[in-house]
Design a protein around this motif. Sequence first.
Motif: not given
Length: 382
Positions: A9, A50, A169, A333, A336, A350
């Motif tokens: 990130m 990802f 995503l 995100e 996810y 996030a």
Amino acid sequence: MSAPYTHGMGTARKESDWPDIKDTELEEVLHHFPRAGTLQAILWRSPRPFSAAATIKTDHGMLFVKRHGHALRTPLNLEEEHGLIRHLKQQDIPVASLLETASGKTMVLHNGWTYEVHDIASGLDLYQDRTSWTPFLNTGHAYAAGTMLARVHKALKHYNASPRSTHLLVSDDRLIRQQDPLQALGADLQLRPGLASFLHERNWKHDIQTHLLAPYHANAHAILHAAPRLWTHGDWHASNLLWSAPGSNGTVSSVLDFGLASKSSALFDLATAIERNLISWLDMENGVAPTANLDQLEALLAGYSSIAPLSTADIKALASILPLVHADFALSEIDYFSGLLNDRQNAALAYDTYLLGHADWFATPQGQRLIRHLHILGSKAP
């Protein structure tokens, strides 16, 4: 050959969330694609976070293979993406061809994973180790990226496929273009347990209202609601483009990675390109205020306008939607990380730094400098 890290990130590399693709599984998967040939070697593993992906060599040539967790991308999810790629190729946009199975499918479900195989795209991968939120190498590349993005949008003008069937995503404006995004998100949570579990620990309605909606939503909603709906790339960053040359005369040779693609609008996708490339968000890690690269901003917009002219209203609209353009993807995100990976640390990052922090930046002197500059550019537009 292995890639023990992926892009995280921030600036630091992180351990991959997904195991490396192995020779043994590739041999079984490639058997389904008659044109693929027999595996000889794995040459390079992608550091993208990802999915697991690799460039491979077979006795028929070079190929690119991408493997997704089935919980993230089902064959149906990929078929939506591949339909977009096929359409763009028919419209002479430079995208890599997809290999087909004997039954005409462009993906294979094998041992709980979903695989896709592509020909190698044409061009130089100058940005392969650069993450989103890092700039172009020069203003020439920014101009070329804007030109190609406008070409993609023109090619998609009459592409009328349904929106993506997943909210994991994908980059779109489905929630923020609603009259009441909080109500829409609340209804979503019944079908998104991972996101619901994380948000339950936060005062999310107050946070989203205070940081995103109260300052920005009134102007952005009217623009997004009125904008013509369009399938878009969703992650228009220099690292998703291949190039003819590293210098400022370089043009875009190929467009890559439609994994985040969904239905939004051309303005939303252009604003996403600004957010992905031209604001130094990673400076926040070191306590430094991010800045916007205004020279590259002007070049990107000039390139876009050379194909699809932007009006005064268009450029001022970009200024209105930029503070919210990341919101739906940031929530995706969080979903996810929290729901699929049980990674509460990255889910929190996030939420705090991406969802809330990026919106807050637009109220800072540097954020206001970008907004003012867009208004100045808008005043000069036709």
